[in-house]
Design a protein around this motif. Structure first.
Motif, PDB file in Angstrom:
ATOM      1  N   GLY A  32       0.805  -1.210   0.000  1.00 15.76           N
ATOM      2  CA  GLY A  32       0.000   0.000   0.000  1.00 15.76           C
ATOM      3  C   GLY A  32       0.838   1.260   0.000  1.00 15.76           C
ATOM      4  O   GLY A  32       0.537   2.225  -0.724  1.00 15.76           O
ATOM      5  N   THR A  33       1.909   1.280   0.790  1.00 14.79           N
ATOM      6  CA  THR A  33       2.763   2.469   0.873  1.00 14.79           C
ATOM      7  C   THR A  33       3.446   2.750  -0.456  1.00 14.79           C
ATOM      8  O   THR A  33       3.459   3.893  -0.935  1.00 14.79           O
TER       9      THR A  33
ATOM     10  N   LEU B 181      -1.436  -2.733  -6.458  1.00 16.47           N
ATOM     11  CA  LEU B 181      -2.885  -2.875  -6.342  1.00 16.47           C
ATOM     12  C   LEU B 181      -3.315  -4.326  -6.511  1.00 16.47           C
ATOM     13  O   LEU B 181      -4.142  -4.838  -5.740  1.00 16.47           O
ATOM     14  N   GLY B 182      -2.766  -5.010  -7.506  1.00 14.83           N
ATOM     15  CA  GLY B 182      -3.145  -6.394  -7.738  1.00 14.83           C
ATOM     16  C   GLY B 182      -2.753  -7.318  -6.606  1.00 14.83           C
ATOM     17  O   GLY B 182      -3.513  -8.239  -6.249  1.00 14.83           O
ATOM     18  N   PHE B 183      -1.604  -7.081  -6.007  1.00  6.36           N
ATOM     19  CA  PHE B 183      -1.155  -7.943  -4.913  1.00  6.36           C
ATOM     20  C   PHE B 183      -1.840  -7.604  -3.603  1.00  6.36           C
ATOM     21  O   PHE B 183      -2.043  -8.474  -2.753  1.00  6.36           O
ATOM     22  N   LEU B 184      -2.227  -6.346  -3.425  1.00  7.33           N
ATOM     23  CA  LEU B 184      -2.810  -5.900  -2.160  1.00  7.33           C
ATOM     24  C   LEU B 184      -4.125  -6.604  -1.866  1.00  7.33           C
ATOM     25  O   LEU B 184      -4.500  -6.780  -0.699  1.00  7.33           O
ATOM     26  N   ILE B 185      -4.830  -7.036  -2.908  1.00  5.55           N
ATOM     27  CA  ILE B 185      -6.102  -7.738  -2.709  1.00  5.55           C
ATOM     28  C   ILE B 185      -5.881  -9.022  -1.917  1.00  5.55           C
ATOM     29  O   ILE B 185      -6.699  -9.407  -1.067  1.00  5.55           O
ATOM     30  N   HIS B 186      -4.755  -9.703  -2.144  1.00  2.40           N
ATOM     31  CA  HIS B 186      -4.435 -10.933  -1.424  1.00  2.40           C
ATOM     32  C   HIS B 186      -3.668 -10.665  -0.125  1.00  2.40           C
ATOM     33  O   HIS B 186      -3.650 -11.518   0.761  1.00  2.40           O
ATOM     34  N   ASN B 187      -3.044  -9.500  -0.040  1.00  5.22           N
ATOM     35  CA  ASN B 187      -2.119  -9.230   1.056  1.00  5.22           C
ATOM     36  C   ASN B 187      -2.713  -8.379   2.169  1.00  5.22           C
ATOM     37  O   ASN B 187      -2.085  -8.191   3.204  1.00  5.22           O
ATOM     38  N   SER B 188      -3.942  -7.847   1.969  1.00  2.00           N
ATOM     39  CA  SER B 188      -4.560  -7.055   3.022  1.00  2.00           C
ATOM     40  C   SER B 188      -4.936  -7.953   4.199  1.00  2.00           C
ATOM     41  O   SER B 188      -5.145  -9.152   4.044  1.00  2.00           O
ATOM     42  N   HIS B 189      -5.032  -7.367   5.375  1.00  2.00           N
ATOM     43  CA  HIS B 189      -5.234  -8.125   6.608  1.00  2.00           C
ATOM     44  C   HIS B 189      -6.608  -8.799   6.647  1.00  2.00           C
ATOM     45  O   HIS B 189      -7.625  -8.147   6.374  1.00  2.00           O
ATOM     46  N   PRO B 190      -6.688 -10.099   6.941  1.00  2.00           N
ATOM     47  CA  PRO B 190      -5.579 -11.019   7.202  1.00  2.00           C
ATOM     48  C   PRO B 190      -4.991 -11.553   5.904  1.00  2.00           C
ATOM     49  O   PRO B 190      -5.720 -12.049   5.033  1.00  2.00           O
ATOM     50  N   ALA B 191      -3.695 -11.435   5.741  1.00  2.52           N
ATOM     51  CA  ALA B 191      -3.025 -11.772   4.490  1.00  2.52           C
ATOM     52  C   ALA B 191      -3.050 -13.273   4.228  1.00  2.52           C
ATOM     53  O   ALA B 191      -2.853 -14.074   5.136  1.00  2.52           O
ATOM     54  N   ARG B 192      -3.308 -13.634   2.975  1.00  2.00           N
ATOM     55  CA  ARG B 192      -3.264 -15.035   2.559  1.00  2.00           C
ATOM     56  C   ARG B 192      -1.883 -15.395   2.024  1.00  2.00           C
ATOM     57  O   ARG B 192      -1.557 -16.568   1.878  1.00  2.00           O
TER      58      ARG B 192
ATOM     59  N   VAL C  77      -1.932   0.068   9.937  1.00  2.35           N
ATOM     60  CA  VAL C  77      -1.663   0.107   8.503  1.00  2.35           C
ATOM     61  C   VAL C  77      -2.263   1.366   7.879  1.00  2.35           C
ATOM     62  O   VAL C  77      -1.623   2.051   7.074  1.00  2.35           O
ATOM     63  N   LEU C  78      -3.491   1.693   8.250  1.00  2.00           N
ATOM     64  CA  LEU C  78      -4.133   2.886   7.707  1.00  2.00           C
ATOM     65  C   LEU C  78      -3.390   4.158   8.105  1.00  2.00           C
ATOM     66  O   LEU C  78      -3.292   5.107   7.317  1.00  2.00           O
ATOM     67  N   LEU C  79      -2.880   4.209   9.311  1.00  2.00           N
ATOM     68  CA  LEU C  79      -2.103   5.379   9.735  1.00  2.00           C
ATOM     69  C   LEU C  79      -0.873   5.566   8.848  1.00  2.00           C
ATOM     70  O   LEU C  79      -0.565   6.683   8.418  1.00  2.00           O
TER      71      LEU C  79
ATOM     72  N   ARG D 214     -13.212  -0.768  10.241  1.00  2.00           N
ATOM     73  CA  ARG D 214     -14.022  -1.912   9.825  1.00  2.00           C
ATOM     74  C   ARG D 214     -14.691  -1.656   8.482  1.00  2.00           C
ATOM     75  O   ARG D 214     -14.852  -2.561   7.671  1.00  2.00           O
ATOM     76  N   ARG D 215     -15.089  -0.383   8.238  1.00  2.00           N
ATOM     77  CA  ARG D 215     -15.731  -0.088   6.964  1.00  2.00           C
ATOM     78  C   ARG D 215     -14.730  -0.018   5.825  1.00  2.00           C
ATOM     79  O   ARG D 215     -15.016  -0.427   4.708  1.00  2.00           O
ATOM     80  N   LEU D 216     -13.528   0.531   6.091  1.00  2.00           N
ATOM     81  CA  LEU D 216     -12.529   0.659   5.031  1.00  2.00           C
ATOM     82  C   LEU D 216     -11.866  -0.663   4.707  1.00  2.00           C
ATOM     83  O   LEU D 216     -11.558  -0.947   3.548  1.00  2.00           O
ATOM     84  N   LEU D 217     -11.618  -1.486   5.707  1.00  2.00           N
ATOM     85  CA  LEU D 217     -10.956  -2.763   5.502  1.00  2.00           C
ATOM     86  C   LEU D 217     -11.790  -3.868   6.127  1.00  2.00           C
ATOM     87  O   LEU D 217     -11.496  -4.330   7.232  1.00  2.00           O
ATOM     88  N   PRO D 218     -12.850  -4.325   5.472  1.00  2.00           N
ATOM     89  CA  PRO D 218     -13.691  -5.375   6.054  1.00  2.00           C
ATOM     90  C   PRO D 218     -12.929  -6.688   6.176  1.00  2.00           C
ATOM     91  O   PRO D 218     -12.030  -6.983   5.395  1.00  2.00           O
ATOM     92  N   ARG D 219     -13.329  -7.442   7.195  1.00  2.00           N
ATOM     93  CA  ARG D 219     -12.674  -8.737   7.403  1.00  2.00           C
ATOM     94  C   ARG D 219     -13.125  -9.717   6.343  1.00  2.00           C
ATOM     95  O   ARG D 219     -14.229  -9.662   5.820  1.00  2.00           O
ATOM     96  N   ARG D 220     -12.254 -10.658   6.020  1.00  2.00           N
ATOM     97  CA  ARG D 220     -12.607 -11.730   5.103  1.00  2.00           C
ATOM     98  C   ARG D 220     -11.895 -12.991   5.566  1.00  2.00           C
ATOM     99  O   ARG D 220     -10.840 -12.936   6.204  1.00  2.00           O
ATOM    100  N   PRO D 221     -12.414 -14.160   5.257  1.00  2.00           N
ATOM    101  CA  PRO D 221     -11.790 -15.401   5.707  1.00  2.00           C
ATOM    102  C   PRO D 221     -10.465 -15.652   5.016  1.00  2.00           C
ATOM    103  O   PRO D 221     -10.241 -15.211   3.885  1.00  2.00           O
TER     104      PRO D 221
END
Length: 405
Positions: free
Chosen positions: A170-171, A210-221, A323-325, A375-382
């Motif tokens: 992201g940075t 951008l393409g990698f961040l979809i898989h790497n956002s918390h919790p990272a796969r 991370v957002l900070l 929670r709204r900006l980075l929703p949790r996902r399995p």
């Protein structure tokens, strides 16, 4: 603009598609290291994400080389070829480190080698902005040393900041986006054709992140590993070097406002100030880490849990909020500098982005807004798999408990 945006989305799509197979490949060959004491994640996570980003880089350059409006970049500039050569070496070094581990000095030698290959192919800092002049041109050996030093520092700075899910991607993606706006303004707004290669490379770099961040956002796969963090550091430094190696500073100065003097030199500083401002926090973290470890009698290359992102967690910030900070700080620095260099009616848009980032920082630092906002900006996902925890509470359980409370 359409061609560059196409490159961004093509690179992002290819990186996103390749990340899944790369994750399975990393698991199959055992590149899933155990959780260490200094790690913040709770479950073993595969690495080698840099291979997917490198694939996105190849796809972006390949498609761009066949587009009528972009193919001239590959015939008139050596920058794409030089960056691809250095990226290949640094990604290979990172893959070896992710799989078997590489000694710190050997890794440093590989970084210098990759930077040297780029310099050998013409990617060199040729001048430096100095107040009261049109820029000071450097001797060959001075430009070589400065270029290699900038690339090595940038590689290690991004490597150091890669400690939280999605933080490095992201940075660097924010930095690449700001650099794209600056380079596109030079190329399209002021007719400086030499900035076209920087515009293309920054668009491709933003797409990789951008393409990698979809898989790497918390919790990272999947983690990018050293193969990804070193690759991103090399590319963001390469964008800065390409401007100072191809754009004539006197032409840049005249194109901006047609005047001379230190005030007119403000836009000329941007190629060096922008990447340095974006990696300012990682570089500060790097310097503090070396001082801290040396003071404690440790090796400067020894890993610890005292980085800036670790300290944010120790202060009570959640993973997402920390991370957002860091995102908002990077965006505030990078877009603020680009806005300061912009002149004319459209500069208010960039200042608006910087203002939004400042507001976001303020809200994230307020306890009553932080929880719901993140929670709204980075929703949790399995994560996509279940790992036995031996009766211990996992991070997801803790988050659900806090949310319920």
């Amino acid at each position: 603009m359409r061609d560059y945006l196409l490159m961004l989305f093509v690179t992002a799509a290819v990186t996103h598609i390749l990340t899944g197979p790369v994750r399975k490949f990393a698991i199959s060959i055992g590149v899933v290291p155990e959780v260490r004491a200094r790690d913040v994640h709770r479950e073993p996570t595969p690495r080698l994400g840099g291979m997917a980003m490198f694939g996105g880089l190849l796809a972006g350059l390949l498609v761009a080389s066949h587009l009528p409006h972009l193919e001239e970049i590959f015939t008139q500039s050596s920058t794409p070829r030089a960056l691809l050569s250095g990226a290949t070496l640094i990604c290979l070094l990172g893959v070896l480190d992710d799989k078997w581990g590489v000694d710190a000095l050997v890794k440093l030698g590989g970084q210098v080698l990759a930077a040297g290959v780029m310099v050998f192919q013409g990617l060199t800092i040729l001048w430096l902005p100095v107040p009261g002049t049109d820029g000071i041109y450097l001797a060959d050996w001075q430009g070589t040393l400065l270029t290699v030093g900038l690339i090595v520092v940038s590689i290690n700075a991004v490597n150091f900041v890669d400690g939280l899910d999605g933080l490095a991607a992201g940075t660097v993606g924010i930095a690449a986006s700001a650099f794209f706006l600056y380079a596109y303004r030079l190329w399209y707004g002021y007719g400086i054709e030499a900035a076209a290669s920087t515009t293309l490379l920054s668009a491709i770099l933003a797409g990789m992140c951008l393409g990698f961040l979809i898989h790497n956002s918390h919790p990272a796969r999947i983690f990018m590993g050293d193969s990804g963090s070193m690759l991103l550091g090399l590319l963001i430094a390469g964008c800065a070097v390409s401007v100072t190696g191809e754009v004539d500073p006197s032409l840049l100065n005249q194109s901006m406002d047609g005047t001379s003097g230190s005030a007119a030199m403000v836009p000329v500083y941007i190629p060096l100030l922008l990447p340095l401002s974006v990696i300012a926090l990682p570089v500060a973290d790097l310097v503090l880490a070396v001082v801290r470890r040396t003071w404690n009698g440790m090796s400067p290359f020894a890993a610890d849990k005292g980085h800036l992102h670790h300290r944010l967690l120790q202060l009570g910030h959640s993973h997402r909020r920390a991370v957002l900070l860091m995102y908002f700080w990077s965006a505030l620095f990078s877009f603020g500098i680009v806005a300061y260099s912009a002149r004319g009616a459209k500069s208010w848009m960039l200042f608006g982005v910087a203002f939004v980032c400042a507001v976001g920082l303020f809200l994230l630092l307020q306890p009553r807004y932080s929880s719901g906002l993140t929670r709204r900006l980075l929703p949790r996902r399995p994560r996509g798999r279940v790992v036995a925890t031996g009766g211990k509470r996992t991070e997801a359980d803790e988050e659900r408990r806090v949310s319920a409370g």
